[in-house]
Structures are given as structure tokens and as C-alpha cells.
Design a protein around this motif. Structure first.
Motif, mmCIF file in Angstrom:
data_model
loop_
_atom_site.group_PDB
_atom_site.id
_atom_site.type_symbol
_atom_site.label_atom_id
_atom_site.label_comp_id
_atom_site.label_asym_id
_atom_site.label_seq_id
_atom_site.Cartn_x
_atom_site.Cartn_y
_atom_site.Cartn_z
ATOM 1 N N ALA A 97 82.707 -33.353 2.804
ATOM 2 C CA ALA A 97 81.609 -33.962 3.534
ATOM 3 C C ALA A 97 81.870 -33.866 5.027
ATOM 4 N N HIS A 104 79.989 -35.331 8.442
ATOM 5 C CA HIS A 104 78.921 -36.149 9.009
ATOM 6 C C HIS A 104 78.303 -35.446 10.212
ATOM 7 N N GLN A 105 76.960 -35.443 10.263
ATOM 8 C CA GLN A 105 76.235 -34.847 11.381
ATOM 9 C C GLN A 105 75.310 -35.899 11.992
ATOM 10 N N ASN A 106 74.868 -35.667 13.211
ATOM 11 C CA ASN A 106 73.918 -36.550 13.873
ATOM 12 C C ASN A 106 72.515 -35.968 13.762
ATOM 13 N N SER A 132 84.231 -30.602 8.969
ATOM 14 C CA SER A 132 85.237 -31.650 8.830
ATOM 15 C C SER A 132 86.632 -31.069 8.619
ATOM 16 N N GLN A 185 80.940 -27.134 2.757
ATOM 17 C CA GLN A 185 80.804 -28.476 3.326
ATOM 18 C C GLN A 185 79.339 -28.880 3.341
ATOM 19 N N ARG A 186 79.115 -30.184 3.131
ATOM 20 C CA ARG A 186 77.766 -30.756 3.157
ATOM 21 C C ARG A 186 77.770 -31.959 4.086
ATOM 22 N N ASP A 187 76.576 -32.323 4.560
ATOM 23 C CA ASP A 187 76.498 -33.491 5.422
ATOM 24 C C ASP A 187 76.435 -34.768 4.577
ATOM 25 N N GLN A 188 76.211 -35.902 5.231
ATOM 26 C CA GLN A 188 76.204 -37.196 4.551
ATOM 27 C C GLN A 188 75.015 -37.368 3.623
ATOM 28 N N ARG A 189 74.047 -36.462 3.685
ATOM 29 C CA ARG A 189 72.888 -36.494 2.787
ATOM 30 C C ARG A 189 72.867 -35.279 1.860
ATOM 31 N N ASP A 190 74.020 -34.647 1.673
ATOM 32 C CA ASP A 190 74.212 -33.560 0.697
ATOM 33 C C ASP A 190 73.662 -32.206 1.138
ATOM 34 N N GLY A 242 79.992 -42.090 -5.105
ATOM 35 C CA GLY A 242 79.018 -41.354 -4.311
ATOM 36 C C GLY A 242 78.604 -40.025 -4.893
#
Length: 359
Positions: A38, A40-42, A108, A197-202, A275
Motif C-alpha cells: 500500500a 498512501h497518496q494525496n 512506499s 503497489q496500490r493506494d489507500q483505496r486499492d 483490511g
């Protein structure tokens, strides 16, 4: 270029395309899926359901990082690969809009240990001192790395600063290529790819494509061969989500998971990660019936995707208002089944499991 674009309209992780007698055959699911990290992105208005409902979307920006393959390929073949990447980047951008990453994209670092209890539950305790990897990309550049907070045993924290990141990108694809991979030596493989890799929303934010150099032509000044563009686009689409390994991570129109996550799902076991959807038979993740439907039809079991977008496009594609979704391939063995559209129905659509050579 005129192509059948059913899949690119739906763009919803790992694939191998083999060329035999002018034919492409994908054996995607024969390769074990990697553990996806994972990152995290903005995003603009990333608050609950606002991401899909209110945030502004724009054509997806794909950054193809080619420093590694440039070390391996002769300049004429590298020139050909770059033409392929330009083509598929434009096709994806024309078809797919996303909530853009705000600022620079970061991948990450590899966390080796996570606190499983206490006030720092879920925090990283130790990161690898080795460069992060993404498939055949064995050393992601340090400047691509995001920051990370480490929690010590006494409860104190320390941080590792981020690199500059990748500007103007919503997805980074690390492009590698040579003939050293066993799959290139022992088959007629043209390329393989997956998300890492994926962000916090997959959403996939990093992946790789590896080209087998001995099957790449040299640039002759002409446009890339159509079959090679379709191959590269096929691989990119597996990274973006056309895969049994991604169906369980699909989200609804409000941005909520379609498949329940652990520990809430009643099928979750002790080995299932919080998760994530629960693992079921065959090492695959559970997929909600609102995403994928399995039923008996025509005297056999069929599987089809049934999300609203798939249903709408399938009805338009076939001119049939009663279709409930689009069938997935049920033939071709473990490599082709379920990660591609049913070839009997979709024929030469580019995300079927096999393609005629340039037809």
C-alpha cells in the motif's frame, strides 16, 4: 488506430502473453500473484465517499520509467519500445479518467515488521535497507520513495523523509526488458506485467512491464505493429485491474468496497490480513456477488462481471438490454480462465485470452 475497445472503456496484475504461430495466448493466472504493498497518496476531497462523488477527474497520467530497460536493449529496439509506450499511454488517457494525485506520486518503502498491538498498532516498526522492488524492477529509485513513520519499542517515533516523487503521474510503470528471465528463455513470451503497489483505496499506483528482448523488433521508422500495441495495452490493462486478483478490490460508485473486508466479513480467518477480503479456495480472494456472478447456464458453470459499468457497456456492445453482465473466459486452463473476456462471445476484443497475429 481502430481497435475494439470494450475493455478500455471498462478499465477496471500480472500477465504473460505467449506468441505461437502468429498467435498471442495469455497465461496470466498461472503466475502466482505478488504481495501488493500500500502506498498512501494525496487526493482532492479524499474524505469518505467524496472521492468518487465530488472530486474532479482527469485523464489518467501514466509515467513509464525506462531507465532500467535502456541499459539492456540496443537503441533501435529501445526506440520501438518507446513508441509502444506512447501509443498505450495515449489510449489509456483517452479512455480512462481518475481522481488525479495531488502533488507528486510516491511509492512506499518495504516495511519488514508491523506493530500488531498497542497504541502503535498498524505502524511500521522496521523498513528494509535494500531498495524497494517492483517485479523485475529490482531497485526503485530512492527519489520515488515516500516518507514513512517508524514506531520504536518504547513508543517513540522517527521518520524517514520522502524523495521528490514523480510529478504529473497517477500511475508509474517500471519498464524492464532482456532475455534473462526464465519465462523469456523457455517460451515465446513477448511480455509480462503486474501491479505492485496500490493506494489507500486499492487503486494501482505502481506496476511493471517486462519485455522479452528477443521477440522485439528494431525500430525501422514505421509505426509499431498493431499486434504489439495490443499486447502492450493488454498488459497495461491487467495492471489497471482486469484480473482475478483485482476483482475483489473493486469499489462501488460511492467509493466503498464491493467485497467486505476483514475482520468484518464472516468468511475471514485468522490468516486473513485486516483490511483485505478473505482468502477462499484456490488461493484467491472472495469476490462479492455485486461484482462477479457464478451461475449454471447452457449446461455448464459460467462466470460474469456484473458491475453497473460492465452491465451498461455489455448491453450496448451486444445490443441486448437484458444482459446482466459480461462473461469471463471459462476455457484455456489456469492461465486464461477468468482474467479475460469469453472469446466465444468477444472474439478479437483485445482482452480475450488469445489474439490472432495482427488480425
Amino acid at each position: 488506430m481502430q481497435v475494439q475497445i470494450f475493455s478500455i472503456v471498462l478499465l477496471v496484475l500480472f500477465s504473460l502473453v505467449v506468441q505461437t504461430n502468429g498467435h498471442f495466448e495469455c497465461v496470466h493466472d498461472k503466475i502466482p500473484a505478488p504481495t501488493v504493498q500500500a502506498a498512501h497518496q494525496n487526493y482532492q476531497k479524499l474524505d469518505g465517499t467524496q472521492r468518487r462523488a465530488e472530486a474532479t477527474t482527469a485523464p489518467i497520467r501514466i509515467h513509464f520509467h525506462t531507465s532500467e530497460i535502456e541499459k539492456s536493449l540496443p537503441s533501435a529496439k529501445m526506440s520501438y519500445v518507446k513508441k509502444l509506450l506512447v501509443e498505450i499511454g495515449e489510449l489509456a488517457g483517452d479512455a480512462l479518467s481518475v481522481v488525479p494525485v495531488e502533488g507528486n506520486l510516491h511509492v512506499s518503502r518495504t516495511c519488514l515488521a508491523v506493530w500488531t498491538s498497542g497504541p502503535g498498532e498498524g505502524d511500521c516498526a522496521e523498513v528494509s535497507t535494500k531498495p524497494a522492488q517492483c517485479g523485475t524492477m529490482t531497485a526503485i529509485p530512492e527519489e520515488h520513495m515516500g516518507s514513512v513513520k517508524l514506531r520504536n519499542g518504547d513508543g517513540s517515533t522517527r521518520s524517514i523523509a520522502s524523495g521528490t516523487g514523480i510529478p504529473n503521474a497517477d500511475l508509474v510503470v517500471y519498464v524492464t526488458g532482456d532475455d534473462s528471465e526464465a519465462i523469456c528463455k523457455n517460451s515465446q513470451a513477448l511480455a509480462f506485467a503486474h501491479a505492485c503497489q496500490r493506494d489507500q483505496r486499492d487503486r494501482p499506483i505502481a506496476g511493471y512491464i517486462h519485455f522479452c528482448a528477443n521477440h522485439l523488433p528494431s525500430d525501422t521508422g514505421q509505426e509499431p505493429e498493431r499486434e504489439h500495441v495490443m499486447l502492450a495495452l493488454h498488459e497495461l490493462t491487467h495492471i489497471l485491474g482486469m484480473s482475478t486478483q483485482s476483482f475483489s478490490l473493486f469499489r462501488d460508485e460511492a467509493g466503498a468496497p464491493r467485497t467486505a473486508r476483514c475482520p468484518e466479513d464472516p468468511d475471514c480467518q485468522a490468516h486473513d490480513a485486516p483490511g483485505s477480503p478473505p482468502l477462499v479456495s484456490g488461493g484467491r480472494f472472495k469476490v462479492a456477488s455485486s461484482t462477479m456472478e457464478v451461475l449454471e447456464k447452457r449446461g455448464k458453470k459460467i462466470t460474469r462481471l456484473v458491475t453497473p459499468a460492465v452491465k451498461e457497456v455489455a448491453q450496448k456492445h451486444f445490443g441486448c438490454s437484458t444482459l446482466h453482465g459480461a462473461e469471463l473466459e471459462d476455457d484455456g486452463g489456469d492461465g486464461t480462465a477468468l482474467s479475460h473476456w469469453e472469446k466465444r462471445l468477444f472474439v478479437s476484443e483485445y482482452m480475450t485470452g488469445s489474439q490472432g497475429g495482427g488480425g
